[in-house]
Design an enzyme around this catalytic site. Structure first.
Site, PDB file in Angstrom:
ATOM      1  N   HIS A 122       0.808  -1.225   0.000  1.00 21.87           N
ATOM      2  CA  HIS A 122       0.000   0.000   0.000  1.00 21.87           C
ATOM      3  C   HIS A 122       0.844   1.280   0.000  1.00 21.87           C
ATOM      4  O   HIS A 122       0.289   2.375  -0.165  1.00 21.87           O
ATOM      5  CB  HIS A 122      -0.933   0.040   1.212  1.00 21.87           C
ATOM      6  CG  HIS A 122      -2.032  -0.971   1.182  1.00 21.87           C
ATOM      7  ND1 HIS A 122      -2.871  -1.130   0.094  1.00 21.87           N
ATOM      8  CD2 HIS A 122      -2.434  -1.891   2.100  1.00 21.87           C
ATOM      9  CE1 HIS A 122      -3.739  -2.098   0.345  1.00 21.87           C
ATOM     10  NE2 HIS A 122      -3.490  -2.577   1.558  1.00 21.87           N
ATOM     11  N   ASP A 159      -3.273 -10.564  -2.289  1.00 24.47           N
ATOM     12  CA  ASP A 159      -3.842  -9.978  -1.069  1.00 24.47           C
ATOM     13  C   ASP A 159      -5.276  -9.527  -1.365  1.00 24.47           C
ATOM     14  O   ASP A 159      -5.604  -9.167  -2.498  1.00 24.47           O
ATOM     15  CB  ASP A 159      -2.985  -8.787  -0.650  1.00 24.47           C
ATOM     16  CG  ASP A 159      -3.331  -8.228   0.713  1.00 24.47           C
ATOM     17  OD1 ASP A 159      -2.593  -8.510   1.665  1.00 24.47           O
ATOM     18  OD2 ASP A 159      -4.337  -7.498   0.820  1.00 24.47           O
ATOM     19  N   HIS A 161      -6.742  -6.893  -0.485  1.00 25.17           N
ATOM     20  CA  HIS A 161      -6.807  -5.452  -0.737  1.00 25.17           C
ATOM     21  C   HIS A 161      -5.983  -5.107  -1.976  1.00 25.17           C
ATOM     22  O   HIS A 161      -4.928  -5.701  -2.221  1.00 25.17           O
ATOM     23  CB  HIS A 161      -6.277  -4.664   0.466  1.00 25.17           C
ATOM     24  CG  HIS A 161      -7.001  -4.959   1.738  1.00 25.17           C
ATOM     25  ND1 HIS A 161      -6.546  -5.885   2.656  1.00 25.17           N
ATOM     26  CD2 HIS A 161      -8.157  -4.455   2.243  1.00 25.17           C
ATOM     27  CE1 HIS A 161      -7.394  -5.936   3.669  1.00 25.17           C
ATOM     28  NE2 HIS A 161      -8.373  -5.078   3.449  1.00 25.17           N
ATOM     29  N   ASP A 243      -5.274 -12.557   3.479  1.00 26.78           N
ATOM     30  CA  ASP A 243      -6.488 -11.999   4.065  1.00 26.78           C
ATOM     31  C   ASP A 243      -7.720 -12.203   3.185  1.00 26.78           C
ATOM     32  O   ASP A 243      -8.810 -11.728   3.531  1.00 26.78           O
ATOM     33  CB  ASP A 243      -6.308 -10.524   4.418  1.00 26.78           C
ATOM     34  CG  ASP A 243      -5.529  -9.741   3.392  1.00 26.78           C
ATOM     35  OD1 ASP A 243      -5.217 -10.299   2.320  1.00 26.78           O
ATOM     36  OD2 ASP A 243      -5.213  -8.564   3.661  1.00 26.78           O
TER      37      ASP A 243
END
Length: 309
Positions: A122, A159, A161, A243
């Site tokens: 990120h 992931d 996200h 996740d």
């Protein structure tokens, strides 16, 4: 050949406030799950400023270096914090990713798993975000290209996200193919399928809440693997977030532990076909501790199997 595991105790010293999902226990659980496995275990070295400056500007690096507190916490954005040990941990995460690339491309190991924290996908060019300070996998890709002379590197981010930071750091480099699967809508709110980058090298695959392993397997087989075959990378880098697990508290994708093993096996087979099995995998998210540990263990089992094959 061998699978390398790069980690370091300094990564335990990056501490977030009580109740923060990116907690010290994540790394404890992962490393415990990897005990007894046939791995070449190495301390992640400290990264260098020159490594970070391959993707981040000097003023951003200066900001991060000057922000580490002597005690307590400094809040870098809504959910990203620095504690007294965070800067060193972040340099270990960078150094581990760079060392993994050097080892894989140098023929010392077949593949490598970098179990460090803070995560990285990120962190944008000049913005810490989403628990991340430096773009570890983007730095790894630049190392492969600029130091080792590769022409094409692919990054697959599974992931849950969107890897907005990685996209921001690599979108202007046509030598890097970036594929991200992620739940949408979900933090950070980016990653729409129409975002393809100035060179058409970005592929964002948005997943609806409730996407299960059967659908994800079809996406991997019918979309991601063909993209890799078309690009013909000389190295495959994975942003290995766990996740998207059905038990993870931060999202709503419904993959099982076994799905992560299958995903890894398929990507390893693609790497074997395309780039001599060369894979560098870097730990990203995963916030149910038991699910994270089990999924990471199966991920590494498949890397070991690929390296021994």
């Amino acid at each position: 050949m061998t699978t390398a595991l790069l980690t370091h105790p300094d990564c335990i010293d990056h501490v977030n406030p009580d109740g923060h999902p990116e907690q010290v226990a994540r790394l404890h659980y992962v490393l415990k799950a990897l005990e007894g496995k046939d791995l070449l275990r190495l301390d992640a070295p400290m990264g260098e400023d020159a490594h970070i400056l391959m993707t981040h500007p000097q003023d951003y690096l200066d900001r991060i270096k000057s922000s580490g507190p002597e005690d307590g916490f400094v809040q870098m954005d809504a959910d990203t914090f620095m504690s007294p040990g965070s800067l060193t941990a972040a340099y270990r995460a960078v150094g581990g990713a760079v060392k993994a690339v050097d080892m894989v491309l140098g023929g010392e190991v077949e593949n490598a798993f970098v179990a460090t924290r803070p995560p990285g996908h990120h962190a944008e060019t000049a913005s810490p975000m989403g628990f991340c300070l430096f773009g570890n996998v983007a730095i790894a890709a630049k190392r492969a290209l600029d130091h080792h002379g590769l022409s094409r590197v692919a990054i697959v981010d599974f992931d849950v996200h969107h890897g907005n930071g990685t996209e921001d750091l690599v979108k202007n480099d046509p030598r890097i193919r970036f594929v991200s699967t992620h739940q949408m809508p979900l933090y950070p709110g980016t990653g729409a399928p129409q975002e393809t980058g100035p060179h058409g090298t970005i592929t964002n695959i948005a997943l609806s809440t409730g996407t299960d392993g059967d659908l994800y397997r079809k996406i991997l087989a019918n979309r991601i693997i063909p993209i890799l075959r078309d690009f013909q990378p000389e190295l495959l880098i994975l942003s290995a977030g766990f996740d998207a697990h059905v038990e993870d508290p931060l999202a709503g994708i419904e993959l099982s532990t076994e799905d992560f093993g299958w995903i890894t096996a398929q990507l390893a087979q693609a790497a074997a076909d395309l780039c001599g099995g060369k894979i560098v995998s870097c730990l990203e998210g995963g916030y149910n501790l038991d699910a994270l540990a089990a999924s990471a263990a199966l991920h590494v089992d498949e890397l070991i199997a690929a390296g021994a094959g």
